[in-house]
Design a protein around this motif. Structure first.
Motif, PDB file in Angstrom:
ATOM      1  N   TYR A  96       3.519  -8.823  -3.559  1.00 19.58           N
ATOM      2  CA  TYR A  96       3.656  -7.423  -3.175  1.00 19.58           C
ATOM      3  C   TYR A  96       3.476  -6.520  -4.396  1.00 19.58           C
ATOM      4  CZ  TYR A  96       5.871  -9.871   0.700  1.00 19.58           C
ATOM      5  OH  TYR A  96       6.142 -10.731   1.732  1.00 19.58           O
ATOM      6  N   LYS A  97       2.244  -6.361  -4.824  1.00 18.53           N
ATOM      7  CA  LYS A  97       1.957  -5.562  -6.019  1.00 18.53           C
ATOM      8  C   LYS A  97       2.351  -4.098  -5.836  1.00 18.53           C
ATOM      9  CE  LYS A  97      -1.002  -8.798  -7.958  1.00 18.53           C
ATOM     10  NZ  LYS A  97      -0.337  -9.600  -8.899  1.00 18.53           N
ATOM     11  N   TYR A  98       2.518  -3.682  -4.618  1.00 21.47           N
ATOM     12  CA  TYR A  98       2.893  -2.299  -4.314  1.00 21.47           C
ATOM     13  C   TYR A  98       4.400  -2.059  -4.419  1.00 21.47           C
ATOM     14  CZ  TYR A  98       3.996  -4.604   0.083  1.00 21.47           C
ATOM     15  OH  TYR A  98       4.504  -5.462   1.027  1.00 21.47           O
ATOM     16  N   LEU A  99       5.194  -3.094  -4.592  1.00 20.52           N
ATOM     17  CA  LEU A  99       6.650  -2.968  -4.525  1.00 20.52           C
ATOM     18  C   LEU A  99       7.208  -1.969  -5.538  1.00 20.52           C
ATOM     19  CD1 LEU A  99       9.460  -3.733  -3.511  1.00 20.52           C
ATOM     20  CD2 LEU A  99       9.406  -5.678  -5.077  1.00 20.52           C
ATOM     21  N   TYR A 100       6.992  -2.203  -6.817  1.00 19.28           N
ATOM     22  CA  TYR A 100       7.589  -1.314  -7.816  1.00 19.28           C
ATOM     23  C   TYR A 100       7.006   0.097  -7.767  1.00 19.28           C
ATOM     24  CZ  TYR A 100      10.328  -5.186  -9.587  1.00 19.28           C
ATOM     25  OH  TYR A 100      11.223  -6.220  -9.697  1.00 19.28           O
ATOM     26  N   PRO A 101       5.701   0.267  -7.532  1.00 18.40           N
ATOM     27  CA  PRO A 101       5.203   1.639  -7.363  1.00 18.40           C
ATOM     28  C   PRO A 101       5.856   2.365  -6.181  1.00 18.40           C
ATOM     29  CG  PRO A 101       3.381   0.180  -7.862  1.00 18.40           C
ATOM     30  CD  PRO A 101       4.591  -0.690  -7.649  1.00 18.40           C
ATOM     31  N   MET A 102       6.124   1.646  -5.100  1.00 21.75           N
ATOM     32  CA  MET A 102       6.781   2.276  -3.949  1.00 21.75           C
ATOM     33  C   MET A 102       8.233   2.614  -4.267  1.00 21.75           C
ATOM     34  SD  MET A 102       5.239   0.420  -0.568  1.00 21.75           S
ATOM     35  CE  MET A 102       6.148   1.492   0.544  1.00 21.75           C
ATOM     36  N   ILE A 103       8.925   1.722  -4.971  1.00 17.27           N
ATOM     37  CA  ILE A 103      10.313   1.993  -5.355  1.00 17.27           C
ATOM     38  C   ILE A 103      10.365   3.220  -6.262  1.00 17.27           C
ATOM     39  CG2 ILE A 103      12.243   1.137  -6.754  1.00 17.27           C
ATOM     40  CD1 ILE A 103      11.653  -1.664  -5.584  1.00 17.27           C
ATOM     41  N   GLU A 104       9.488   3.262  -7.246  1.00 18.45           N
ATOM     42  CA  GLU A 104       9.456   4.410  -8.155  1.00 18.45           C
ATOM     43  C   GLU A 104       9.121   5.699  -7.414  1.00 18.45           C
ATOM     44  OE1 GLU A 104       6.701   3.201 -11.187  1.00 18.45           O
ATOM     45  OE2 GLU A 104       8.015   1.574 -11.843  1.00 18.45           O
ATOM     46  N   ALA A 105       8.179   5.633  -6.483  1.00 22.46           N
ATOM     47  CA  ALA A 105       7.806   6.812  -5.695  1.00 22.46           C
ATOM     48  C   ALA A 105       8.983   7.299  -4.859  1.00 22.46           C
ATOM     49  CB  ALA A 105       6.612   6.494  -4.802  1.00 22.46           C
ATOM     50  N   ALA A 106       9.681   6.371  -4.231  1.00 22.28           N
ATOM     51  CA  ALA A 106      10.823   6.730  -3.385  1.00 22.28           C
ATOM     52  C   ALA A 106      11.913   7.409  -4.205  1.00 22.28           C
ATOM     53  CB  ALA A 106      11.373   5.496  -2.685  1.00 22.28           C
TER      54      ALA A 106
END
Length: 142
Positions: free
Chosen positions: A44-54
């Motif tokens: 899930y390469k999108y995980l940390y970018p999504m957490i940071e965005a949230a």
């Protein structure tokens, strides 16, 4: 061992944050060293970018739900039903849009679900044959 101890300490933070109603502490409570790093690095390469965005958009916390692929965020607002709150009292829409942008940048399409906390737990919503009859009605008419 250090990572296991870290994760166990975060479980304690989570209980404390939820019991005290301190949403600010949730960002520490959902930190993880054993599961999220491995999944984010390989699947899930999108995980940390999504957490940071949230979190950047105002979420109290964000994390990988279970083994994934769901990424969840917790937001705060005024008390009561979200539909009765003014827009400026809520951050859910801004957080949702930020998370979708981050996912989209990684080629991920998803679905947003805004819900609320339930204090009720598991609940039977339908049974067949019904328990309720003309003489007696059970809660929620099951």
């Amino acid at each position: 061992r250090a990572d296991a101890a870290f994760n166990i300490s975060r479980a304690s933070w989570l209980v404390l944050a939820l019991c005290m109603g301190n949403l600010d502490n949730l960002k520490w409570a959902v930190q993880d060293r054993m599961h999220q790093p491995q999944r984010a690095g390989k699947i899930y390469k999108y995980l940390y970018p999504m957490i940071e965005a949230a979190q950047g958009a105002g979420a109290s916390c964000a994390y990988l739900s279970g083994a994934g692929p769901t990424v969840m965020a917790i937001t705060g607002g005024a008390s009561g039903d979200i539909f009765a709150q003014r827009t400026k009292e809520r951050s859910d829409l801004a957080v949702a849009k930020a998370m979708m942008r981050a996912a989209s940048e990684h080629g991920i399409k998803g679905k947003l679900v805004v819900t609320k906390v339930s204090n009720e737990g598991a609940k039977v919503v339908k049974v067949h044959p019904p328990f309720s009859t003309g003489e007696i009605t059970y809660g929620d008419e099951v």
